[in-house]
Design a protein around this motif. Sequence first.
Motif, PDB file in Angstrom:
ATOM      1  N   MET A 144       0.810  -1.225   0.050  1.00 18.02           N
ATOM      2  CA  MET A 144       0.037   0.064   0.019  1.00 18.02           C
ATOM      3  C   MET A 144       0.810   1.206   0.106  1.00 18.02           C
ATOM      4  O   MET A 144       1.911   1.300   0.541  1.00 18.02           O
ATOM      5  N   ARG A 145       0.340   2.313  -0.582  1.00 15.51           N
ATOM      6  CA  ARG A 145       1.004   3.544  -0.531  1.00 15.51           C
ATOM      7  C   ARG A 145       0.518   4.703   0.132  1.00 15.51           C
ATOM      8  O   ARG A 145       0.501   5.802  -0.700  1.00 15.51           O
ATOM      9  N   HIS A 146      -0.359   4.509   1.120  1.00 15.58           N
ATOM     10  CA  HIS A 146      -0.967   5.402   1.642  1.00 15.58           C
ATOM     11  C   HIS A 146       0.038   6.588   2.338  1.00 15.58           C
ATOM     12  O   HIS A 146       0.926   6.189   2.941  1.00 15.58           O
ATOM     13  N   GLY A 147      -0.465   7.834   1.905  1.00 18.35           N
ATOM     14  CA  GLY A 147       0.439   8.964   2.303  1.00 18.35           C
ATOM     15  C   GLY A 147       1.785   9.038   1.808  1.00 18.35           C
ATOM     16  O   GLY A 147       2.690   9.924   2.436  1.00 18.35           O
ATOM     17  N   LYS A 148       1.955   8.480   0.685  1.00 17.06           N
ATOM     18  CA  LYS A 148       3.382   8.659  -0.058  1.00 17.06           C
ATOM     19  C   LYS A 148       3.320   9.761  -1.239  1.00 17.06           C
ATOM     20  O   LYS A 148       3.164   9.098  -2.341  1.00 17.06           O
ATOM     21  N   LYS A 149       2.872  10.800  -0.983  1.00 20.16           N
ATOM     22  CA  LYS A 149       2.463  11.725  -2.167  1.00 20.16           C
ATOM     23  C   LYS A 149       3.811  12.411  -2.622  1.00 20.16           C
ATOM     24  O   LYS A 149       3.815  12.868  -4.053  1.00 20.16           O
ATOM     25  N   VAL A 150       5.134  12.275  -1.867  1.00 22.26           N
ATOM     26  CA  VAL A 150       6.098  13.358  -2.701  1.00 22.26           C
ATOM     27  C   VAL A 150       7.140  12.102  -3.186  1.00 22.26           C
ATOM     28  O   VAL A 150       7.229  10.970  -2.814  1.00 22.26           O
ATOM     29  N   ASN A 151       7.375  12.297  -4.299  1.00 22.83           N
ATOM     30  CA  ASN A 151       8.527  11.654  -5.317  1.00 22.83           C
ATOM     31  C   ASN A 151       9.742  11.981  -4.718  1.00 22.83           C
ATOM     32  O   ASN A 151      10.434  13.310  -4.893  1.00 22.83           O
ATOM     33  N   HIS A 152      10.632  11.101  -3.881  1.00 26.00           N
ATOM     34  CA  HIS A 152      11.830  11.774  -3.471  1.00 26.00           C
ATOM     35  C   HIS A 152      13.059  11.805  -4.393  1.00 26.00           C
ATOM     36  O   HIS A 152      13.855  12.625  -3.986  1.00 26.00           O
ATOM     37  N   LEU A 153      12.816  11.060  -5.672  1.00 17.48           N
ATOM     38  CA  LEU A 153      13.833  11.475  -6.563  1.00 17.48           C
ATOM     39  C   LEU A 153      15.315  10.918  -6.300  1.00 17.48           C
ATOM     40  O   LEU A 153      16.100  11.462  -6.658  1.00 17.48           O
TER      41      LEU A 153
END
Length: 105
Positions: free
Chosen positions: A1-10
């Motif tokens: 699950m990717r809940h709360g992972k809005k930012v792509n850290h690059l």
Amino acid sequence: MRHGKKVNHLGRKTAHRKAMLANMACSLIEHKRINTTVAKAKALKQFVEPLVTKSKEDTTHNRRIVMSRLRQKEAVAELFRDVAPKVGDRPGGYTRIIKLGNRLG
């Protein structure tokens, strides 16, 4: 699950990512277009769109908010002076991502 992972850290630490996006945004404002990867372009779009929205209303408060994100006086001046009047009537969607194909190498 990717809940709360809005930012792509690059693949970068927070400070490096913020500095890179600020520099890319200044280049975008100055040159009107840049070549970069699709992931960085998507992250830059999320970074720049709110700044352009802020620049549509020229107040001291908005200038200070934009300056805190961009960190270059010339880029902020050009954003408020040149870019904002051109896109002032749009309700958003100021940037476009155009895929150019595979890189050499």
